[in-house]
Enzyme design. Structure first.
Site, PDB file in Angstrom:
ATOM      1  N   SER A  48      11.602  45.970 -29.778  1.00 23.67           N
ATOM      2  CA  SER A  48      11.556  46.073 -28.156  1.00 23.67           C
ATOM      3  C   SER A  48      12.129  47.349 -28.089  1.00 23.67           C
ATOM      4  O   SER A  48      12.979  48.108 -28.570  1.00 23.67           O
ATOM      5  CB  SER A  48      13.067  44.774 -28.415  1.00 23.67           C
ATOM      6  OG  SER A  48      13.422  45.066 -27.477  1.00 23.67           O
ATOM      7  N   SER A 108       6.347  47.606 -23.729  1.00 24.48           N
ATOM      8  CA  SER A 108       7.512  47.420 -22.335  1.00 24.48           C
ATOM      9  C   SER A 108       7.873  49.018 -22.011  1.00 24.48           C
ATOM     10  O   SER A 108       9.247  49.130 -21.903  1.00 24.48           O
ATOM     11  CB  SER A 108       8.291  47.089 -22.638  1.00 24.48           C
ATOM     12  OG  SER A 108       8.170  45.763 -23.316  1.00 24.48           O
ATOM     13  N   ASP A 132       7.391  40.440 -19.020  1.00 26.12           N
ATOM     14  CA  ASP A 132       8.038  39.428 -18.224  1.00 26.12           C
ATOM     15  C   ASP A 132       7.438  38.230 -17.331  1.00 26.12           C
ATOM     16  O   ASP A 132       7.749  37.637 -16.731  1.00 26.12           O
ATOM     17  CB  ASP A 132       9.316  39.179 -17.679  1.00 26.12           C
ATOM     18  CG  ASP A 132      10.395  39.686 -17.996  1.00 26.12           C
ATOM     19  OD1 ASP A 132      10.320  40.062 -19.468  1.00 26.12           O
ATOM     20  OD2 ASP A 132      11.217  41.186 -18.424  1.00 26.12           O
ATOM     21  N   ARG A 165      12.806  32.200 -17.289  1.00 25.13           N
ATOM     22  CA  ARG A 165      11.384  31.764 -16.650  1.00 25.13           C
ATOM     23  C   ARG A 165       9.898  30.848 -16.561  1.00 25.13           C
ATOM     24  O   ARG A 165       9.152  30.990 -16.299  1.00 25.13           O
ATOM     25  CB  ARG A 165      10.603  33.230 -16.949  1.00 25.13           C
ATOM     26  CG  ARG A 165      11.317  34.603 -16.891  1.00 25.13           C
ATOM     27  CD  ARG A 165      10.354  35.574 -17.013  1.00 25.13           C
ATOM     28  NE  ARG A 165      11.627  36.948 -16.936  1.00 25.13           N
ATOM     29  CZ  ARG A 165      11.881  37.510 -15.773  1.00 25.13           C
ATOM     30  NH1 ARG A 165      12.648  36.791 -14.651  1.00 25.13           N
ATOM     31  NH2 ARG A 165      12.200  38.390 -15.959  1.00 25.13           N
ATOM     32  N   LYS A 188      20.268  32.688 -15.206  1.00 26.81           N
ATOM     33  CA  LYS A 188      20.082  33.834 -15.773  1.00 26.81           C
ATOM     34  C   LYS A 188      19.580  34.918 -15.576  1.00 26.81           C
ATOM     35  O   LYS A 188      20.269  35.967 -15.461  1.00 26.81           O
ATOM     36  CB  LYS A 188      18.766  33.706 -17.686  1.00 26.81           C
ATOM     37  CG  LYS A 188      19.056  34.783 -18.182  1.00 26.81           C
ATOM     38  CD  LYS A 188      18.217  35.167 -19.361  1.00 26.81           C
ATOM     39  CE  LYS A 188      18.552  35.595 -20.916  1.00 26.81           C
ATOM     40  NZ  LYS A 188      17.557  36.715 -20.583  1.00 26.81           N
TER      41      LYS A 188
HETATM   42  O1  LIG Z   1      14.978  46.888 -20.614  1.00 19.56           O
HETATM   43  C1  LIG Z   1      14.997  45.898 -20.098  1.00 19.56           C
HETATM   44  O2  LIG Z   1      15.645  45.593 -19.250  1.00 19.56           O
HETATM   45  C2  LIG Z   1      13.939  44.553 -20.266  1.00 19.56           C
HETATM   46  C3  LIG Z   1      12.920  45.190 -21.163  1.00 19.56           C
HETATM   47  C4  LIG Z   1      12.190  43.951 -21.587  1.00 19.56           C
HETATM   48  O3  LIG Z   1      11.991  43.927 -22.767  1.00 19.56           O
HETATM   49  P1  LIG Z   1      11.491  44.568 -24.494  1.00 19.56           P
HETATM   50  O4  LIG Z   1      11.186  45.205 -24.141  1.00 19.56           O
HETATM   51  O5  LIG Z   1      12.287  43.831 -25.029  1.00 19.56           O
HETATM   52  O6  LIG Z   1      10.249  43.433 -24.119  1.00 19.56           O
HETATM   53  C5  LIG Z   1      11.678  42.584 -21.154  1.00 19.56           C
HETATM   54  O7  LIG Z   1      11.101  41.849 -21.596  1.00 19.56           O
HETATM   55  C6  LIG Z   1      12.866  42.323 -20.147  1.00 19.56           C
HETATM   56  O8  LIG Z   1      13.753  41.312 -19.988  1.00 19.56           O
HETATM   57  C7  LIG Z   1      14.516  43.808 -19.562  1.00 19.56           C
HETATM   58  C1  LIG Z   2      13.397  38.761 -22.220  1.00 16.95           C
HETATM   59  C2  LIG Z   2      13.619  38.601 -21.112  1.00 16.95           C
HETATM   60  O1  LIG Z   2      15.763  38.899 -21.187  1.00 16.95           O
HETATM   61  P1  LIG Z   2      16.890  39.296 -21.990  1.00 16.95           P
HETATM   62  O2  LIG Z   2      15.951  40.260 -23.172  1.00 16.95           O
HETATM   63  O3  LIG Z   2      16.835  40.712 -21.249  1.00 16.95           O
HETATM   64  O4  LIG Z   2      17.710  38.841 -22.635  1.00 16.95           O
HETATM   65  C3  LIG Z   2      13.894  38.258 -19.574  1.00 16.95           C
HETATM   66  O5  LIG Z   2      14.443  38.244 -18.527  1.00 16.95           O
HETATM   67  O6  LIG Z   2      12.522  37.821 -19.203  1.00 16.95           O
END
Ligand SMILES: O=C(O)C1=C[C@@H](OP(=O)(O)O)[C@@H](O)[C@H](O)C1
Ligand SMILES: C=C(OP(=O)(O)O)C(=O)O
Length: 424
Positions: free
Chosen positions: A144, A172, A305, A381, A406
């Site tokens: 992540s 990401s 996402d 989502r 959310k």
């Molecule tokens: O840094 C952020 O704002 C986010 C990073 C992503 O998560 P990952 O890094 O766990 O993929 C994304 O899926 C999430 O909705 C928001």
């Molecule tokens: C993965 C998501 O959020 P978070 O990981 O911040 O809970 C999202 O908003 O799709």
């Protein structure tokens, strides 16, 4: 609770004020707190994930419940590690199954005092804040990006700054770059110093006014709506209705052409599905154009996402696809790979996964349920990506529709404004 959703009969001419980005809001809140900011943050999101963050940063509560907000969980874990006081941070049942060991190990290497109060490797956490002395760590970049963003933001308040070495294939990545951008906006100094290394210089942050951009991930559901309307148009024989569909427009305000958000790439992918983006003074204007591709292949490692949006859109447009880079989907609000496969089977689409990181569909159909009720698995989502399917499947039912709060609390109201019928 469940909603039955139906598409408008009349041509669509919608003007939508999108919610603010929760990713930007939650970064701005942490940086503002680290700057001991007094200036106002403009256009903060009013979604659950941002509300929990605001609450956690106000009045120094000892027990913090961030509900389902991944960013709040990860960013606050780092923030509380450098902030005097002892606190417990927890979240929903699902949050207690979302891994955090990589971040906790990294913070402990810097000197942080963090204990697991239930299961090793997962929230809740007991954190006692202090000044951290370490300045160089390695951590996995393939689980992540939120762990990395969390560490980068506190890097500038560490006495010696921070060098982060990332191992594995970084996922990401645009979210890491979004963090670097916001660090600069708040007067910090951080950049990629080698291919897999990021350096944050010490020196803290400045108290600056800041305005949050609208949310490109939320915009994707409106692109999806127009793409599916275009699909209906092409199925029509009658010249008159064809013409009215052709003129359909959706205007989304608060988006910029050179966005910090990686999900702005959705605009280019949707252009291949027949949706044209024109940037205006206020945001974007979407219209239908051209002929959609007959197959879509995309590496989604930078845009996880958007996976649900494109998987549902392609099935309903009858466009076979193969989407790779989806390894993070299993640890999000729900296991999104399984949730997508299960719910699309209800609609008659035999979508498959490979290696827990690929979703594909070759056009294979299975028997559809006659009155499908889409389960949402506490995942905003799932609700937002499936509701537009009512354009093709009238009277679609969405279970637990309130999950949208959310990230996009006004989603159902905005659908109504655009002419959709949303009934309890
Ligand atoms: O840094 C952020 O704002 C986010 C990073 C992503 O998560 P990952 O890094 O766990 O993929 C994304 O899926 C999430 O909705 C928001
Ligand atoms: C993965 C998501 O959020 P978070 O990981 O911040 O809970 C999202 O908003 O799709």
């Amino acid at each position: 609770m469940r909603y039955t959703v139906s598409a408008p009969d009349a041509p669509l001419h919608a003007g939508i004020q999108l919610p603010a980005s929760k990713s930007i809001s939650n970064r701005a809140l942490i940086l503002h707190a680290l700057a001991h900011g007094k200036q106002t943050l403009h256009n903060l999101s009013d979604c659950d994930d941002t509300r929990v963050m605001v609450r956690a940063l106000q009045g120094s509560p000892e027990h913090i419940d961030i509900m389902a907000a991944g960013t709040a969980m990860r960013f606050l874990t780092a923030y509380l590690s450098v902030t005097p006081g002892a606190r417990v941070i927890t979240g929903t049942q699902r949050m207690q199954q979302r891994p955090i060991r990589i971040l906790v190990d990294a913070l402990r290497q810097l000197g942080a005092d963090i204990k697991y109060t239930a299961n090793e490797g997962f929230p809740p956490l007991h954190i006692t804040g202090s000044e951290l002395q370490g300045n160089e760590i390695s951590l996995a970049g393939n689980v992540s990006s939120q762990y990395i963003s969390a560490l980068l933001m506190i890097g500038a308040v560490l006495p010696k700054g921070l060098h982060l070495h990332l191992t594995g294939n970084i996922i990401s990545r645009p979210y890491i770059n979004l963090t670097l951008q916001l660090i600069h906006d708040f007067g910090g100094d951080a950049q990629w110093s080698a291919e897999n290394t990021i350096t944050v210089h010490p020196g803290g942050y400045q108290d600056v006014p800041f305005t949050v951009e609208s949310d490109w991930s939320a915009a994707s559901y409106w692109y999806q709506i127009l793409a599916l309307r275009g699909n209906e148009k092409r199925r029509m024989k009658n010249e008159e209705s064809l013409k009215s569909y052709e003129e359909e427009t959706i205007e989304l305000s608060g988006l910029f052409p050179h966005s910090y958000q990686g999900d702005s790439r959705g605009a280019e992918i949707f252009s291949r599905l027949g949706v044209h983006t024109e940037y205006t003074e206020r945001g974007v204007r979407l219209t239908l154009t051209g002929t959609p591709v007959t197959r879509l292949e995309e590496d989604m490692v930078d845009i996880p996402d958007l996976a649900q949006t494109f998987v549902v859109t392609c099935c309903l447009m009858n466009i076979p696809f193969r989407f790779t880079g989806l390894q993070s989907l299993k640890i999000k609000e729900t296991d999104r790979i399984t949730a997508l496969i299960t719910e699309l089977h209800k609609l008659g689409y035999a979508v498959r996964s490979e290696q827990d990181s690929i979703l594909l569909w070759n056009g294979e159909r299975c028997p559809a349920e006659s009155a499908p009720l889409i389960a949402t698995y506490e995942d905003h989502r799932m609700a937002m990506a499936f509701a537009p399917a009512c354009i093709t499947l009238p009277q679609l039912m969405i279970d637990e529709p309130q999950v949208v709060s959310k990230s996009y609390p006004g989603y159902w109201e905005d659908l109504k404004k655009a002419g959709f019928t949303v009934c309890h």
